[in-house]
Design an enzyme around this catalytic site. Sequence first.
Site, PDB file in Angstrom:
ATOM      1  N   ASN A 152       0.809  -1.231   0.000  1.00  0.00           N
ATOM      2  CA  ASN A 152       0.000   0.000   0.000  1.00  0.00           C
ATOM      3  C   ASN A 152       0.838   1.276   0.000  1.00  0.00           C
ATOM      4  O   ASN A 152       0.478   2.254  -0.646  1.00  0.00           O
ATOM      5  CB  ASN A 152      -0.991  -0.019   1.164  1.00  0.00           C
ATOM      6  CG  ASN A 152      -0.306  -0.200   2.503  1.00  0.00           C
ATOM      7  OD1 ASN A 152       0.745  -0.835   2.598  1.00  0.00           O
ATOM      8  ND2 ASN A 152      -0.887   0.347   3.536  1.00  0.00           N
ATOM      9  N   GLU A 250       3.486  -4.972  12.379  1.00  0.00           N
ATOM     10  CA  GLU A 250       2.529  -3.866  12.239  1.00  0.00           C
ATOM     11  C   GLU A 250       1.445  -4.368  11.308  1.00  0.00           C
ATOM     12  O   GLU A 250       1.700  -4.595  10.119  1.00  0.00           O
ATOM     13  CB  GLU A 250       3.263  -2.641  11.693  1.00  0.00           C
ATOM     14  CG  GLU A 250       2.548  -1.358  12.020  1.00  0.00           C
ATOM     15  CD  GLU A 250       1.537  -0.984  10.964  1.00  0.00           C
ATOM     16  OE1 GLU A 250       0.327  -1.272  11.178  1.00  0.00           O
ATOM     17  OE2 GLU A 250       1.931  -0.431   9.932  1.00  0.00           O
ATOM     18  N   CYS A 284      -3.161   1.442   6.677  1.00  0.00           N
ATOM     19  CA  CYS A 284      -3.599   0.782   7.911  1.00  0.00           C
ATOM     20  C   CYS A 284      -4.187   1.783   8.891  1.00  0.00           C
ATOM     21  O   CYS A 284      -4.986   1.422   9.747  1.00  0.00           O
ATOM     22  CB  CYS A 284      -2.438   0.019   8.539  1.00  0.00           C
ATOM     23  SG  CYS A 284      -0.991   1.048   8.803  1.00  0.00           S
ATOM     24  N   GLU A 464       7.502   0.578  16.170  1.00  0.00           N
ATOM     25  CA  GLU A 464       8.497   1.104  15.247  1.00  0.00           C
ATOM     26  C   GLU A 464       8.680   2.587  15.576  1.00  0.00           C
ATOM     27  O   GLU A 464       8.031   3.122  16.451  1.00  0.00           O
ATOM     28  CB  GLU A 464       8.009   0.928  13.806  1.00  0.00           C
ATOM     29  CG  GLU A 464       7.754  -0.527  13.440  1.00  0.00           C
ATOM     30  CD  GLU A 464       7.440  -0.719  11.959  1.00  0.00           C
ATOM     31  OE1 GLU A 464       6.341  -0.345  11.528  1.00  0.00           O
ATOM     32  OE2 GLU A 464       8.314  -1.235  11.237  1.00  0.00           O
TER      33      GLU A 464
HETATM   34  O1  TXE Z   1      -0.950  -8.955   2.698  1.00  0.00           O
HETATM   35  P1  TXE Z   1       0.172  -9.934   3.193  1.00  0.00           P
HETATM   36  P2  TXE Z   1      -2.014  -9.145   1.536  1.00  0.00           P
HETATM   37  C1  TXE Z   1      -4.177  -6.105   5.096  1.00  0.00           C
HETATM   38  C2  TXE Z   1      -5.361  -5.704   4.242  1.00  0.00           C
HETATM   39  C3  TXE Z   1      -5.298  -6.670   3.117  1.00  0.00           C
HETATM   40  C4  TXE Z   1      -4.828  -7.912   3.829  1.00  0.00           C
HETATM   41  C5  TXE Z   1      -4.161  -8.930   2.964  1.00  0.00           C
HETATM   42  O2  TXE Z   1      -6.547  -5.901   4.966  1.00  0.00           O
HETATM   43  O3  TXE Z   1      -6.545  -6.871   2.518  1.00  0.00           O
HETATM   44  O4  TXE Z   1      -3.880  -7.436   4.770  1.00  0.00           O
HETATM   45  O5  TXE Z   1      -3.214  -8.310   2.128  1.00  0.00           O
HETATM   46  C6  TXE Z   1       4.488 -11.121   2.516  1.00  0.00           C
HETATM   47  N1  TXE Z   1       5.942 -15.295   5.133  1.00  0.00           N
HETATM   48  N2  TXE Z   1      -3.010  -5.287   4.875  1.00  0.00           N
HETATM   49  O6  TXE Z   1      -2.436 -10.563   1.411  1.00  0.00           O
HETATM   50  O7  TXE Z   1       0.007 -11.301   2.658  1.00  0.00           O
HETATM   51  C7  TXE Z   1       3.931 -10.654   1.181  1.00  0.00           C
HETATM   52  O8  TXE Z   1       4.648 -11.194   0.112  1.00  0.00           O
HETATM   53  C8  TXE Z   1       6.585 -14.142   4.934  1.00  0.00           C
HETATM   54  C9  TXE Z   1      -2.692  -4.350   5.918  1.00  0.00           C
HETATM   55  O9  TXE Z   1      -1.479  -8.500   0.340  1.00  0.00           O
HETATM   56  O10 TXE Z   1       0.239  -9.758   4.659  1.00  0.00           O
HETATM   57  C10 TXE Z   1       4.100  -9.147   1.325  1.00  0.00           C
HETATM   58  O11 TXE Z   1       5.453  -8.778   1.067  1.00  0.00           O
HETATM   59  N3  TXE Z   1       6.076 -13.135   4.214  1.00  0.00           N
HETATM   60  C11 TXE Z   1      -1.356  -3.780   5.777  1.00  0.00           C
HETATM   61  C12 TXE Z   1       3.783  -8.924   2.814  1.00  0.00           C
HETATM   62  O12 TXE Z   1       3.968 -10.184   3.435  1.00  0.00           O
HETATM   63  C13 TXE Z   1       4.850 -13.276   3.692  1.00  0.00           C
HETATM   64  C14 TXE Z   1      -0.817  -3.562   4.433  1.00  0.00           C
HETATM   65  C15 TXE Z   1       2.375  -8.437   3.090  1.00  0.00           C
HETATM   66  O13 TXE Z   1       1.463  -9.314   2.480  1.00  0.00           O
HETATM   67  C16 TXE Z   1       4.122 -14.464   3.877  1.00  0.00           C
HETATM   68  C17 TXE Z   1      -1.216  -4.583   3.476  1.00  0.00           C
HETATM   69  C18 TXE Z   1       4.716 -15.501   4.633  1.00  0.00           C
HETATM   70  N4  TXE Z   1       4.106 -16.669   4.868  1.00  0.00           N
HETATM   71  C19 TXE Z   1      -2.289  -5.378   3.720  1.00  0.00           C
HETATM   72  N5  TXE Z   1       2.937 -14.338   3.246  1.00  0.00           N
HETATM   73  C20 TXE Z   1      -0.909  -2.763   6.768  1.00  0.00           C
HETATM   74  N6  TXE Z   1      -0.763  -3.159   8.035  1.00  0.00           N
HETATM   75  O14 TXE Z   1      -0.636  -1.622   6.422  1.00  0.00           O
HETATM   76  C21 TXE Z   1       2.907 -13.099   2.680  1.00  0.00           C
HETATM   77  N7  TXE Z   1       4.075 -12.462   2.935  1.00  0.00           N
END
Ligand code: TXE
Length: 487
Positions: A152, A250, A284, A464
């Site tokens: 994001n 986070e 977020c 953080e």
């Molecule tokens: O995030 P992921 P996704 C929330 C938002 C969104 C939901 C899912 O609600 O709809 O999360 O989003 C890496 N081991 N936020 O599926 O999967 C992945 O490659 C290690 C809130 O896109 O959490 C990416 O680099 N890494 C949020 C990162 O994790 C892993 C911002 C985030 O992806 C992994 C984004 C694993 N097993 C989404 N699986 C915020 N807090 O700002 C995935 N990744």
Amino acid sequence: MYEVDHFINGSFVPASCGTRLSRENPATGAPLRAIARGGAADVAKAADAAQRAFESWGCTPASERSRILLAIASGLDARLDELALLESEDTGKPLSLARSLDIPRAAANFRFFATAILHEASASFLTERPARALNYVLRKPLGTVGCISPWNLPLYLFTWKIAPALAAGNCVIAKPSELTPTTAAVLCDIARNAGLPAGVLNVVHGLGAEAGQAIVDCPSVRAVSFTGGTATGRRIAGRCGERLIPASLELGGKNAAIVCEDADLALAVPEIARSAFLNQGEICLCSSRILVHRTRMKEFTERFIAAARALTVGDPLAAESDLGCLISKAHREKVLAAIERGVSDGGVVATGGGIPRHLPARVAGGAFLEPTVLLGVPQSSACVQEETFGPVVTVHGFDRHRDAVTMANGTRYGLAASIWTRDLARAHRIAARLDVGTAWINCWMLRDLRVPFGGVRDSGIGREGGNEALRFFSDVSNVCVSLGEAL
Ligand code: TXE
């Protein structure tokens, strides 16, 4: 089509497996990137490079690390236009936002931590019994650390982790989101030109379950800093727990904006609209639940709906666009399902709720969504309880402040909240009872990089920002020096 390669030991290299992931432009559907698909073999190479580099980076004086990190910040400034365009293409966010928020903040992250390490102090304790001694706290880098960031605010959040990790003297293996990898690759080029030694920063691209998991599992990785979804964070925390390494997480949010009976609506309405819809609601910290004192409900909703309708959703490259498109059509489906859920649970769509018509031809097939306001959705609805991560808010009335606090605390998340009132003593009382990491009073997302930043409950663990980040990326040991007999 832009090829995005890993950056390992100071060089750009393709994935060991020889395959690439493809990514489309979310606004136009056109092929955009071919991304190295990393896995355990690439992470192992990065880990070797990092371990070798740490031998000298780990004992490089803070002043020298600072000089290099400041040069990286200047390099980011110098490539602002290029980086902003790449960020807008990858995410679908307005180019103007990438130019004014994402990229400047990435440079600010480097400047902040580059100078913070010049002002570090450590505690000391003069011991008198059982013998005279001076105890002092020695702060040391951990070695190799893992940083995993989401899509994001790609470069903004990537650098929010990498800058303190490098500043504290660590070597890094990092993975940006597979959806938005490009600015991280440019950052590597900037870092190399700024004189960052080979192996200090390594970036492995790819899927979370492959490259991301391999970073978390990598035996030489001593800590993991992660921003992303709660489900992923939970998985990473479990693995870090097994490995007995610290994780800073986070995660998601479902943030409330509380509008009291004396709120200045001329201030609150535009600011809450910004907090709901900035970056298409994909931050977020965005407000997604607006709690309004019943006496101001009618006035607030009328003005807020008008503010939502006044926003322009359009081509991310057009200067007049306030909102661009969502990260992907799959994500838009998830957001639309949340809206449907709100309606089937009894809510009504007061404005938005669908795909905008009249988009310019270039972006007519993109993942766009109208700013959406729902009224009358019950607290129990998944639309109110679960993170939506899109331009969608629900508005609810309250009678007593304590009811607003109960509602604000009534989800599993606890990242942030905002309070809108002219009575600062009341605002303080409410803030003190909110179960969140950050409470803003009469403002939103006013960030000072020195303050602790993070969430409680399902919004994460750890903090953080400022010294918290430098501490996370350091080990402390105590050194005890005998002072012998008194004179
Ligand atoms: O995030 P992921 P996704 C929330 C938002 C969104 C939901 C899912 O609600 O709809 O999360 O989003 C890496 N081991 N936020 O599926 O999967 C992945 O490659 C290690 C809130 O896109 O959490 C990416 O680099 N890494 C949020 C990162 O994790 C892993 C911002 C985030 O992806 C992994 C984004 C694993 N097993 C989404 N699986 C915020 N807090 O700002 C995935 N990744």
